[in-house]
Scaffold this motif. Structure first.
Motif, PDB file in Angstrom:
ATOM      1  N   VAL A 148     -60.897 -17.002 -54.276  1.00  0.00           N
ATOM      2  CA  VAL A 148     -60.058 -16.842 -53.190  1.00  0.00           C
ATOM      3  C   VAL A 148     -58.732 -17.507 -53.496  1.00  0.00           C
ATOM      4  CG1 VAL A 148     -59.601 -16.855 -50.882  1.00  0.00           C
ATOM      5  CG2 VAL A 148     -61.801 -16.076 -51.480  1.00  0.00           C
ATOM      6  N   TRP A 149     -57.631 -16.913 -53.551  1.00  0.00           N
ATOM      7  CA  TRP A 149     -56.246 -17.704 -53.452  1.00  0.00           C
ATOM      8  C   TRP A 149     -55.654 -17.425 -52.150  1.00  0.00           C
ATOM      9  CZ3 TRP A 149     -58.260 -15.185 -57.358  1.00  0.00           C
ATOM     10  CH2 TRP A 149     -58.023 -15.679 -58.809  1.00  0.00           C
ATOM     11  N   ASP A 150     -55.257 -18.781 -51.416  1.00  0.00           N
ATOM     12  CA  ASP A 150     -55.065 -18.591 -49.849  1.00  0.00           C
ATOM     13  C   ASP A 150     -53.864 -17.801 -49.830  1.00  0.00           C
ATOM     14  OD1 ASP A 150     -56.954 -20.468 -49.343  1.00  0.00           O
ATOM     15  OD2 ASP A 150     -55.570 -22.371 -49.876  1.00  0.00           O
ATOM     16  N   THR A 151     -52.806 -17.680 -50.723  1.00  0.00           N
ATOM     17  CA  THR A 151     -51.703 -16.690 -50.559  1.00  0.00           C
ATOM     18  C   THR A 151     -51.666 -16.152 -52.136  1.00  0.00           C
ATOM     19  OG1 THR A 151     -50.316 -18.406 -51.507  1.00  0.00           O
ATOM     20  CG2 THR A 151     -50.562 -18.204 -49.055  1.00  0.00           C
ATOM     21  N   THR A 152     -51.051 -15.044 -51.994  1.00  0.00           N
ATOM     22  CA  THR A 152     -50.979 -14.257 -53.347  1.00  0.00           C
ATOM     23  C   THR A 152     -49.904 -15.010 -54.138  1.00  0.00           C
ATOM     24  OG1 THR A 152     -51.090 -12.118 -52.146  1.00  0.00           O
ATOM     25  CG2 THR A 152     -50.209 -12.090 -54.204  1.00  0.00           C
ATOM     26  N   PRO A 153     -50.284 -15.400 -55.311  1.00  0.00           N
ATOM     27  CA  PRO A 153     -49.521 -16.120 -56.147  1.00  0.00           C
ATOM     28  C   PRO A 153     -48.347 -15.559 -56.601  1.00  0.00           C
ATOM     29  CG  PRO A 153     -51.906 -16.164 -56.927  1.00  0.00           C
ATOM     30  CD  PRO A 153     -51.664 -15.240 -55.922  1.00  0.00           C
ATOM     31  N   ASP A 154     -47.126 -16.357 -56.608  1.00  0.00           N
ATOM     32  CA  ASP A 154     -45.879 -16.035 -57.118  1.00  0.00           C
ATOM     33  C   ASP A 154     -45.572 -16.173 -58.303  1.00  0.00           C
ATOM     34  OD1 ASP A 154     -43.460 -15.149 -56.996  1.00  0.00           O
ATOM     35  OD2 ASP A 154     -42.283 -16.653 -55.862  1.00  0.00           O
ATOM     36  N   LEU A 155     -45.816 -15.500 -59.183  1.00  0.00           N
ATOM     37  CA  LEU A 155     -45.880 -15.799 -60.799  1.00  0.00           C
ATOM     38  C   LEU A 155     -44.720 -14.745 -61.091  1.00  0.00           C
ATOM     39  CD1 LEU A 155     -49.622 -15.079 -61.720  1.00  0.00           C
ATOM     40  CD2 LEU A 155     -48.241 -17.346 -61.164  1.00  0.00           C
ATOM     41  N   SER A 165     -60.521 -21.446 -53.941  1.00  0.00           N
ATOM     42  CA  SER A 165     -62.107 -21.815 -53.874  1.00  0.00           C
ATOM     43  C   SER A 165     -62.713 -20.680 -54.663  1.00  0.00           C
ATOM     44  CB  SER A 165     -62.412 -21.518 -52.500  1.00  0.00           C
ATOM     45  OG  SER A 165     -62.119 -20.204 -51.950  1.00  0.00           O
ATOM     46  N   LEU A 166     -63.950 -21.231 -55.489  1.00  0.00           N
ATOM     47  CA  LEU A 166     -64.610 -20.249 -56.180  1.00  0.00           C
ATOM     48  C   LEU A 166     -66.073 -20.661 -55.656  1.00  0.00           C
ATOM     49  CD1 LEU A 166     -64.969 -18.382 -58.839  1.00  0.00           C
ATOM     50  CD2 LEU A 166     -65.121 -20.415 -60.094  1.00  0.00           C
ATOM     51  N   GLN A 167     -66.824 -19.339 -55.572  1.00  0.00           N
ATOM     52  CA  GLN A 167     -68.429 -19.392 -55.533  1.00  0.00           C
ATOM     53  C   GLN A 167     -68.855 -18.743 -56.549  1.00  0.00           C
ATOM     54  OE1 GLN A 167     -69.108 -18.331 -51.481  1.00  0.00           O
ATOM     55  NE2 GLN A 167     -68.714 -20.320 -50.500  1.00  0.00           N
ATOM     56  N   VAL A 168     -69.857 -19.249 -56.928  1.00  0.00           N
ATOM     57  CA  VAL A 168     -70.871 -18.580 -58.137  1.00  0.00           C
ATOM     58  C   VAL A 168     -72.163 -18.735 -57.765  1.00  0.00           C
ATOM     59  CG1 VAL A 168     -71.331 -18.805 -60.673  1.00  0.00           C
ATOM     60  CG2 VAL A 168     -69.272 -19.578 -59.893  1.00  0.00           C
ATOM     61  N   GLN A 169     -72.746 -17.523 -57.964  1.00  0.00           N
ATOM     62  CA  GLN A 169     -74.257 -17.294 -57.679  1.00  0.00           C
ATOM     63  C   GLN A 169     -74.736 -16.458 -58.933  1.00  0.00           C
ATOM     64  OE1 GLN A 169     -74.690 -15.430 -53.708  1.00  0.00           O
ATOM     65  NE2 GLN A 169     -74.444 -17.394 -52.752  1.00  0.00           N
ATOM     66  N   GLY A 170     -76.066 -17.127 -59.334  1.00  0.00           N
ATOM     67  CA  GLY A 170     -76.695 -16.313 -60.387  1.00  0.00           C
ATOM     68  C   GLY A 170     -78.069 -16.794 -60.516  1.00  0.00           C
ATOM     69  N   GLU A 171     -78.627 -16.040 -61.583  1.00  0.00           N
ATOM     70  CA  GLU A 171     -80.072 -16.217 -61.956  1.00  0.00           C
ATOM     71  C   GLU A 171     -80.092 -16.004 -63.441  1.00  0.00           C
ATOM     72  OE1 GLU A 171     -84.474 -14.281 -61.128  1.00  0.00           O
ATOM     73  OE2 GLU A 171     -82.653 -13.328 -60.437  1.00  0.00           O
ATOM     74  N   ALA A 185     -50.313 -13.463 -47.675  1.00  0.00           N
ATOM     75  CA  ALA A 185     -51.627 -12.740 -47.320  1.00  0.00           C
ATOM     76  C   ALA A 185     -52.733 -13.217 -48.671  1.00  0.00           C
ATOM     77  CB  ALA A 185     -51.741 -11.453 -47.389  1.00  0.00           C
ATOM     78  N   PRO A 186     -53.831 -13.856 -48.139  1.00  0.00           N
ATOM     79  CA  PRO A 186     -54.736 -14.234 -49.049  1.00  0.00           C
ATOM     80  C   PRO A 186     -55.038 -13.258 -50.242  1.00  0.00           C
ATOM     81  CG  PRO A 186     -55.758 -14.075 -47.143  1.00  0.00           C
ATOM     82  CD  PRO A 186     -54.266 -13.946 -46.832  1.00  0.00           C
ATOM     83  N   LEU A 187     -55.621 -13.461 -51.536  1.00  0.00           N
ATOM     84  CA  LEU A 187     -56.031 -12.612 -52.264  1.00  0.00           C
ATOM     85  C   LEU A 187     -57.336 -13.164 -52.555  1.00  0.00           C
ATOM     86  CD1 LEU A 187     -55.574 -10.467 -54.394  1.00  0.00           C
ATOM     87  CD2 LEU A 187     -54.608 -12.282 -56.136  1.00  0.00           C
ATOM     88  N   GLN A 188     -58.420 -12.066 -52.516  1.00  0.00           N
ATOM     89  CA  GLN A 188     -59.963 -12.335 -52.938  1.00  0.00           C
ATOM     90  C   GLN A 188     -60.334 -11.402 -54.249  1.00  0.00           C
ATOM     91  OE1 GLN A 188     -62.529 -12.064 -49.807  1.00  0.00           O
ATOM     92  NE2 GLN A 188     -64.436 -12.068 -51.073  1.00  0.00           N
ATOM     93  N   VAL A 189     -60.883 -11.876 -55.129  1.00  0.00           N
ATOM     94  CA  VAL A 189     -61.316 -11.108 -56.330  1.00  0.00           C
ATOM     95  C   VAL A 189     -63.016 -11.509 -56.302  1.00  0.00           C
ATOM     96  CG1 VAL A 189     -61.385 -11.022 -58.537  1.00  0.00           C
ATOM     97  CG2 VAL A 189     -59.321 -11.302 -57.616  1.00  0.00           C
ATOM     98  N   ASP A 190     -63.633 -10.427 -56.610  1.00  0.00           N
ATOM     99  CA  ASP A 190     -65.064 -10.515 -56.797  1.00  0.00           C
ATOM    100  C   ASP A 190     -65.537  -9.904 -58.145  1.00  0.00           C
ATOM    101  OD1 ASP A 190     -65.988 -11.413 -54.256  1.00  0.00           O
ATOM    102  OD2 ASP A 190     -64.823  -9.715 -53.501  1.00  0.00           O
ATOM    103  N   SER A 226     -68.370  -5.646 -63.221  1.00  0.00           N
ATOM    104  CA  SER A 226     -67.436  -4.764 -62.395  1.00  0.00           C
ATOM    105  C   SER A 226     -66.472  -5.830 -61.852  1.00  0.00           C
ATOM    106  CB  SER A 226     -68.379  -4.308 -61.214  1.00  0.00           C
ATOM    107  OG  SER A 226     -69.020  -5.403 -60.480  1.00  0.00           O
ATOM    108  N   VAL A 227     -65.274  -5.344 -61.376  1.00  0.00           N
ATOM    109  CA  VAL A 227     -64.181  -6.108 -60.756  1.00  0.00           C
ATOM    110  C   VAL A 227     -63.653  -5.742 -59.456  1.00  0.00           C
ATOM    111  CG1 VAL A 227     -61.750  -7.305 -61.270  1.00  0.00           C
ATOM    112  CG2 VAL A 227     -63.579  -6.751 -63.247  1.00  0.00           C
ATOM    113  N   LEU A 228     -63.643  -6.438 -58.512  1.00  0.00           N
ATOM    114  CA  LEU A 228     -63.123  -5.850 -57.271  1.00  0.00           C
ATOM    115  C   LEU A 228     -61.992  -6.764 -56.805  1.00  0.00           C
ATOM    116  CD1 LEU A 228     -66.305  -5.135 -55.143  1.00  0.00           C
ATOM    117  CD2 LEU A 228     -64.726  -3.390 -56.266  1.00  0.00           C
TER     118      LEU A 228
END
Length: 440
Positions: A129-136, A98-104, A202-207, A168-170
């Motif tokens: 958000v990745w449902d599980t940590t990708p296995d690369l 899933s990807l959510q984008v908000q902007g002005e 575990a899911p992985l979330q990046v902001d 900024s990356v989280l």
């Protein structure tokens, strides 16, 4: 008398041809100024940042595979095997669930000489958000194969990285340093992710938070299983484009707000990104100016010949009904005065607001024709009537030009009404007797 009539008819045809050439030249000038405005936009884009396209975020890992290739050939002594070491470099990519984008989009108008260019500064928030940590972690299945992979990185593609003002990356709540480039030689940014130590379930979330500068348009590649993008702006004239239009939008004089929702069922963008292919499945919005002076001048010129023809026809009717004798040269001066309106409008609108430029150009043309009409008809009543009629025509044209959706309808109704009025005024004219009233 017949020879004189033929001579006048030929003279009027020459006047019409000459006025057509004048209008064509003014139209060429408008197109030339529009081309220069486009050139100014390109210069601003080269000096700041161009139209922006965002793809991502996504996870990327560069890998190298080496293996032994065996080639068997038939020789004089039987089969001969030749072994060689082979290598290939490739990248693994993973797109979010899933990807959510908000902007002005905060519009800024920059000036390049006489021309104004729409740019924007866009504070954007992207949450993936990745449902599980990708296995690369690929494994080689070839003879004597081995696999080496670099660290896993978060990447974001941006069409013009010069527009990245702040980033900024989280990842899982931890700040990561952003590095230039998308990690494969393209424009954008990337950040190295720490090696996961917990469960890959575990899911992985990046902001990501960006402040992005661009020119005229912002586009997004919906590279996720489910994408929701919300964009708002105080700009009142958006143009939504791309393969997907907003599912919700509101546009008013105070700005616009739009929401897009796209899933992997409707778009192949995520699959294209994972396989390193270019994709046309984009969504976007442009900050356009539908009432810029060049587009309005161009639209006015489309009615120019009809307005000149109607005015000359009115002068001809006044000549026939009032039994005046006018020379084709006088018709030519009337037509040139009308054509000068469009040139005045173009020149003044580059320095003044379009409404004020239009009013000044219309007032100048109407006053000139009123003064000239006094000499044509021998009294001020005829001159003022000509000037007032031209002023009303230009006033009606201004209303038509400022209607984006109903301009063609209103313009057609106006021309129909003028034609009906001309036919009503001349229904009792005996054209064979050149203006003598018909007998009842």
């Amino acid at each position: 008398m017949r020879r004189e009539a033929w001579a006048k008819a030929l003279g009027l045809m020459a006047v019409g041809l000459g006025l057509t050439m004048v209008l064509a030249r003014i139209d060429w000038l408008v197109n030339e100024r529009q081309a220069r405005q486009q050139s100014a936009q390109e210069e601003v884009a080269q000096a700041t940042a161009g139209p922006q396209l965002i793809a991502g975020p996504y996870l990327r890992r560069d890998c190298t595979e080496e293996w032994t290739a065996v080639e068997t050939t038939e020789g004089d002594r039987g089969k001969v095997e030749r072994r060689s070491r082979q290598r290939r470099d490739f990248a693994l990519r993973s797109t979010p669930a899933s990807l959510q984008v908000q902007g002005e989009l905060k519009p800024q108008q920059l000036e390049r000489g006489l021309f104004k260019v729409n740019t924007f500064v866009a504070p954007l928030q992207l949450s993936a958000v990745w449902d599980t940590t990708p296995d690369l972690n690929p494994r080689s299945d070839k003879l004597e194969g081995s696999m080496r992979c670099g660290p896993m990185a978060l990447a974001l593609d941006v069409s013009d990285a010069r527009g990245l003002r702040s980033v900024s990356v989280l990842a899982q709540g931890s700040a990561l340093p952003a590095r230039p480039g998308n990690g494969s030689g393209g424009a954008g940014l990337h950040a190295l992710l720490p090696t996961p130590t917990g469960s890959t379930e575990a899911p992985l979330q990046v902001d990501l938070r960006l402040e992005l500068l661009g020119t005229e348009s912002l586009r997004l590649l919906p590279a996720a299983n489910a994408v929701q993008a919300q964009v708002r702006s105080p700009w009142p004239h958006p143009s939504f484009h791309g393969r997907f239009l907003p599912v919700d939008r509101s546009v008013s004089d105070s700005g616009f707000a739009a929401t897009w929702r796209v899933t992997e069922l409707a778009s192949s963008a995520a699959a294209d990104l994972r396989h390193g292919r270019a994709s046309e499945d984009v969504l976007g919005v442009s900050l356009i100016d539908p009432v810029n002076p060049y587009s309005l001048s161009d639209r006015a010129l489309k009615y120019g010949f009809l307005f000149i023809a109607l005015t000359l026809a009115a002068v001809m009717l006044a000549e026939l009904i009032g039994r005046h004798r006018l020379h084709p040269v006088q018709y030519g001066f009337v037509g040139l005065a009308l054509a000068m309106f469009f040139l005045l409008l173009l020149a003044l609108s580059e320095h003044l607001a379009f409404g004020l430029a239009y009013a000044l150009a219309a007032a100048a043309a109407s006053a000139l024709l009123a003064h000239y009409g006094r000499g044509l008809f021998g009294h001020w009543r005829g001159g003022l009537g000509l000037g007032a009629g031209v002023g009303l025509l230009y006033g009606a044209l201004y209303v038509v030009l400022n209607l984006e959706k109903a301009s063609l309808l209103l313009g057609t109704l106006l021309l129909f009404a003028l034609l009906a009025a001309a036919m009503r005024a001349t229904r009792d004219v005996d054209w064979y007797r050149l203006g003598q009233p018909a007998a009842h």
